[in-house]
Write an enzyme that holds these catalytic residues in place. Structure first.
Site, PDB file in Angstrom:
ATOM      1  N   HIS B  61       0.730  -1.240  -0.026  1.00  0.00           N
ATOM      2  CA  HIS B  61       0.023   0.006  -0.278  1.00  0.00           C
ATOM      3  C   HIS B  61       0.754   1.306   0.012  1.00  0.00           C
ATOM      4  O   HIS B  61       1.097   1.611   1.009  1.00  0.00           O
ATOM      5  CB  HIS B  61      -0.822  -0.105   1.286  1.00  0.00           C
ATOM      6  CG  HIS B  61      -1.778   1.145   1.261  1.00  0.00           C
ATOM      7  ND1 HIS B  61      -2.582   1.353   2.350  1.00  0.00           N
ATOM      8  CD2 HIS B  61      -1.864   2.235   0.560  1.00  0.00           C
ATOM      9  CE1 HIS B  61      -3.471   2.193   2.322  1.00  0.00           C
ATOM     10  NE2 HIS B  61      -3.198   2.707   1.156  1.00  0.00           N
ATOM     11  N   HIS B  63       1.711   5.039  -2.368  1.00  0.00           N
ATOM     12  CA  HIS B  63       1.301   6.000  -3.237  1.00  0.00           C
ATOM     13  C   HIS B  63       2.586   6.662  -3.945  1.00  0.00           C
ATOM     14  O   HIS B  63       3.100   7.263  -3.502  1.00  0.00           O
ATOM     15  CB  HIS B  63       0.561   7.006  -2.787  1.00  0.00           C
ATOM     16  CG  HIS B  63      -0.968   6.633  -2.019  1.00  0.00           C
ATOM     17  ND1 HIS B  63      -2.060   6.722  -2.783  1.00  0.00           N
ATOM     18  CD2 HIS B  63      -1.242   6.099  -0.937  1.00  0.00           C
ATOM     19  CE1 HIS B  63      -3.055   6.027  -1.873  1.00  0.00           C
ATOM     20  NE2 HIS B  63      -2.527   5.622  -0.921  1.00  0.00           N
ATOM     21  N   LEU B  64       2.727   6.015  -5.388  1.00  0.00           N
ATOM     22  CA  LEU B  64       3.846   6.528  -6.119  1.00  0.00           C
ATOM     23  C   LEU B  64       3.498   7.705  -6.807  1.00  0.00           C
ATOM     24  O   LEU B  64       4.477   8.342  -7.552  1.00  0.00           O
ATOM     25  CB  LEU B  64       4.414   5.482  -6.827  1.00  0.00           C
ATOM     26  CG  LEU B  64       4.849   4.101  -5.806  1.00  0.00           C
ATOM     27  CD1 LEU B  64       5.829   3.178  -6.820  1.00  0.00           C
ATOM     28  CD2 LEU B  64       5.982   4.716  -4.791  1.00  0.00           C
ATOM     29  N   HIS B 182     -10.611   0.292   0.465  1.00  0.00           N
ATOM     30  CA  HIS B 182     -10.656   1.569   1.488  1.00  0.00           C
ATOM     31  C   HIS B 182     -11.973   1.734   1.975  1.00  0.00           C
ATOM     32  O   HIS B 182     -12.910   2.059   1.468  1.00  0.00           O
ATOM     33  CB  HIS B 182     -10.489   2.793   0.557  1.00  0.00           C
ATOM     34  CG  HIS B 182     -10.521   4.276   1.146  1.00  0.00           C
ATOM     35  ND1 HIS B 182     -10.053   5.247   0.367  1.00  0.00           N
ATOM     36  CD2 HIS B 182     -10.977   4.695   2.287  1.00  0.00           C
ATOM     37  CE1 HIS B 182     -10.215   6.254   1.301  1.00  0.00           C
ATOM     38  NE2 HIS B 182     -10.666   6.092   2.486  1.00  0.00           N
ATOM     39  N   ASP B 308       1.240   2.864   3.649  1.00  0.00           N
ATOM     40  CA  ASP B 308       0.210   4.088   3.256  1.00  0.00           C
ATOM     41  C   ASP B 308       1.123   5.193   3.055  1.00  0.00           C
ATOM     42  O   ASP B 308       0.635   6.306   3.443  1.00  0.00           O
ATOM     43  CB  ASP B 308      -0.884   4.146   4.336  1.00  0.00           C
ATOM     44  CG  ASP B 308      -1.885   5.115   3.433  1.00  0.00           C
ATOM     45  OD1 ASP B 308      -1.908   5.339   2.503  1.00  0.00           O
ATOM     46  OD2 ASP B 308      -2.824   5.487   4.533  1.00  0.00           O
ATOM     47  N   PHE B 326      -4.608  14.688   3.483  1.00  0.00           N
ATOM     48  CA  PHE B 326      -4.546  13.479   4.394  1.00  0.00           C
ATOM     49  C   PHE B 326      -3.350  12.679   3.930  1.00  0.00           C
ATOM     50  O   PHE B 326      -3.315  12.316   2.823  1.00  0.00           O
ATOM     51  CB  PHE B 326      -5.791  12.710   4.502  1.00  0.00           C
ATOM     52  CG  PHE B 326      -6.917  13.287   4.932  1.00  0.00           C
ATOM     53  CD1 PHE B 326      -7.418  13.131   6.367  1.00  0.00           C
ATOM     54  CD2 PHE B 326      -7.941  13.948   4.289  1.00  0.00           C
ATOM     55  CE1 PHE B 326      -8.467  13.801   6.860  1.00  0.00           C
ATOM     56  CE2 PHE B 326      -9.144  14.540   4.603  1.00  0.00           C
ATOM     57  CZ  PHE B 326      -9.364  14.362   6.045  1.00  0.00           C
TER      58      PHE B 326
END
Lengths: 303, 442
Positions: B61, B63-64, B182, B308, B326
């Site tokens: 998990h 985020h690239l 999610h 995350d 966030f």
């Protein structure tokens, strides 16, 4: 140099100091004695949220002290061009403003502004967080009417969860030794209150019973649209501070309201305009307290 | 050319192996692993005494941010950060701009990950579950799978409509793709920005009630039970969610879940004076939740630990709390935070720590990873971890573009000192050069 960001950060001697300074300013102005002037210092009034009364009150306070003021509202400023709060504050700092007064719709925005500005900074209301100068003015008003704050019972009634006035007053009054009761419909009260001072209840009669001071909070109509509080009539029926409620439960109480009033909603005409109302005093005192706060932030007068 | 990792504590949860021994890598593959394995005279060696020899970590998990949000992160910087954090596989979430909802975009990710500028580790793309992540029309999951996604997800655009979710699960089950979900009822979240509780009441910040998460966890577990679709609940944060997952597992639903380090390292009290670094979703909760999360890691209800990793540009977080985005950038401290907050406290044994960070994520996603058995993976994927290395995390000294880590200035115990992925090697500054034999060219 000091910053006034929240009553939460103050201790009792600070609060007493500010209230004393405010009373002294009031005395000077009433007797037409000279007020120590600080015309070399400029104050920026940054209002990122609509407000007439607070802005005018600060302008008036600054005028009494001889400050040059720069008024800055969201209308017609670079904020409309997407400038961030941080960049705005940095710009004003570099343009040589000596202090800033900030009103912002986001809780904690003044903490950010003060950190970036680095100099004297006053919170003129940030979101639902705090409105310290309002609470200080209210404290002066209570002290005038009741002689002292210590030992009083104060009921704060209304939309507590969204109210910065409720938070600042709850902190200030409890730091000064009053017993604070927070009251409102459960949908307008925080779900947990262990980090706020005072007790809470959901019945206005219980809250005001035997109280020395009853503070009404403004009910914002948009909350009704969010379905948070039933109808306006419902609210008025259950939480309005009115002549009948006060006669039965708190005949000696003074009644306060931070304004603007929704007459017939959180307060009735008879109470707002009656002898127990301290609303006019609150507005008058707000100017002297804001003078005192500017003094306090800048440090000792060198006049 | 052979390289021998000599005398380390070998932790291979896939075989419940916790031994002191030697691992030999030849032609970028693990060829030997055991107590009696000896390095040959010609081998280059790494003295691993006092180190853990772990399968490369697998982050389910992250985020690239590519495509479209390269001011926050790129696949190159994100994979470098992952390698520095001990990861040899990182799954990239589909909520990019545009979202990863078509095979073409998956091809793009695969290409970028193979670039020489990237961190030399594996990137496993996660496909968008619905077109545009709008929560309306389920993507062509078979086509996404053929393009190389290892799972599909509604991350960043949680599906609100239960009928859409049920259809998505039916299709995913048919295609054989796990779903990473999610879980958030966005209407309950409303304009909330932090955990709803005493702290939000004091700060005057809008609260996010815990039920905003739990309602969605429960719905998704029930739909999984109904459809038989394998689902993985992303970042469980409340004790209630833990209990719901426990019940779903008990009922036989094919459900797994993860926690993120910030959810067991911090509580909503850390938001303190509006520190935007502590703003995440789901929000930081309470002490009770932290206790239950640690227990659930220990008893196996929580299967995995994931980062995350959500990098943002500094200008994006230099805002008042409720305007800030966030998320936290945490690839480079996920292992260290786990070691510091879970392993040191005894909530997880060393073997279980690695299981949560490597073996279980690999198994949930069906990846060739998460073990150090000879021939167990196509190429060697190994993290050398010094469990006793004391250091302080400094967010300004990271590979990720996102400097928004709440772990800044936190004292850490344990660090990955070397990451090997095939012929690619990341060597940390904390790695002691003296461990290398003269001939070793790592």
């Amino acid at each position: 140099m000091r910053q006034l960001l929240a009553i939460r950060y103050l201790n009792r001697p600070d609060i007493e100091d500010i209230i004393e300074r405010a009373a002294a300013h009031r005395e000077r102005i009433k007797e037409r004695k000279p007020v120590p002037q600080r015309s070399h210092l400029s104050v920026g009034l940054l209002f990122f949220e609509d407000s007439t009364r607070t802005r005018v009150s600060f302008e008036q306070a600054a005028a009494y002290l001889g400050h040059r003021t720069v008024s800055f509202t969201t209308v017609g400023s670079s904020l409309r061009k997407g400038e961030t709060l941080r960049d705005t504050v940095l710009t004003l700092r570099d343009e040589g403003l000596d202090a800033i007064v900030v009103r912002h719709p986001s809780s904690g925005a003044c903490n950010l502004a003060a950190r970036e500005f680095g100099g004297p900074c006053v919170n003129a209301g940030d979101g639902s967080h705090e409105h310290p100068t309002q609470a200080l003015g209210d404290a002066l008003t209570i002290q005038d009417r009741k002689g002292t704050i210590e030992g009083l019972t104060v009921a704060i009634v209304g939309d507590v969860v969204h109210s910065r006035v409720a938070r600042s007053n709850a902190w200030l009054l409890s730091k000064m030794g009053a017993a604070v009761r927070l009251c409102g419909p459960s949908s307008l009260m925080p779900s947990q209150m262990t980090k706020l001072p005072g007790t809470h209840c959901y019945d206005v009669r219980e809250a005001v019973h035997g109280a020395d001071v009853v503070m009404c909070l403004r009910l914002q109509k948009e909350r009704m649209a969010d379905g948070l509080a039933g109808s306006v009539r419902d609210y008025a029926n259950n939480f309005q501070v009115n002549r009948r409620l006060l006669a039965r439960h708190a005949p000696e109480a003074i009644v306060m309201h931070p304004g603007p009033l929704n007459r017939g909603v959180e307060i009735d005409d008879a109470t707002a305009d009656g002898p127990s109302s301290a609303i006019g005093d609150q507005v008058r005192n707000s100017v002297f307290v804001r003078m005192a706060v500017l003094d306090w932030c800048f440090g000792e007068v060198t006049a | 050319m052979r390289t021998a990792l000599v005398g380390g504590r070998i932790l291979d949860p896939s075989r419940d192996l916790d031994i002191v021994g030697t691992v030999v890598i030849e032609n970028a593959q693990v060829v030997e692993c055991g107590v009696d394995v000896k390095a040959l005279p010609d081998d280059s060696t790494v003295d691993c005494q006092g180190l853990w020899v772990s399968p490369g970590l697998v982050d389910m998990h992250a985020h690239l941010r590519e495509p479209g949000e390269v001011h926050r992160e790129t696949i190159a910087t994100g994979t470098q950060a992952a390698a520095a954090g001990g990861f040899t596989t990182v799954c990239c979430m589909p909520n990019t701009s545009p979202p990863l909802d078509s095979p073409t975009l998956i091809d793009f990710i695969v290409d970028r990950a193979a670039s020489p500028k990237a961190g030399g580790i594996f990137v496993a793309p996660i496909g968008a579950l619905t077109v545009g992540l709008r929560g309306e029309q389920v993507c062509d999951l078979a086509a996404l799978k053929a393009a190389g996604v290892v799972a599909a997800s509604d991350e960043g655009g949680p599906i609100q409509n239960s009928a859409v979710m049920m259809r998505a699960m039916e299709q995913a089950e048919q295609v054989g793709l796990p779903l990473l979900l999610h879980c958030e009822d966005t209407a309950l979240t409303g304009q909330g920005v932090m955990n709803d509780g005493a702290m939000s009441a004091m700060l005057g910040l809008k609260g996010i009630p815990r039920c905003a998460e739990e309602v969605a966890v429960m719905r998704n577990c029930l739909l999984s039970l109904h459809t038989g679709c394998r689902i993985h609940i992303l970042r469980v944060s409340t004790w209630g969610s833990v209990e719901l997952v426990r019940q779903a597992k008990y009922l036989g639903a094919p459900v797994t879940c993860e926690v993120c380090p910030h959810h067991f390292a911090f509580t909503d009290e850390d938001v303190a004076e509006f520190d935007v670094h502590f703003k995440t979703t789901p929000p930081l909760r309470s002490e009770v939740d932290v206790d239950i999360l640690l227990q659930a890691l220990n008893d196996g209800t929580v299967d995995a630990i994931a980062s995350d990793h959500s990098p943002f540009a500094t200008y994006e977080i230099n805002t008042p709390f409720d305007e800030a985005p966030f998320g936290m950038a945490s690839l480079e401290c996920t292992l260290a935070a786990t070691l510091t907050y879970c392993t040191q406290s005894g909530a997880l044994s060393p073997l279980e720590t690695i299981r949560k960070l490597s073996t279980n994520p690999a198994q949930i996603l069906g990846l060739d990873a998460g073990n150090i058995a000879p021939g167990g993976t196509p190429v060697a994927q190994i993290a050398l971890i010094d469990p006793n290395h004391e250091w302080t995390f400094d967010r300004s000294r990271t590979f990720t573009k996102g400097k928004n880590s709440p772990f800044h200035d936190v004292a850490m115990m344990g660090k990955c000192v070397m990451t090997l992925c095939g012929s690619e090697v990341y060597r940390d500054s904390a790695f002691d050069e003296g461990r290398l034999s003269a001939a070793t060219a790592l």
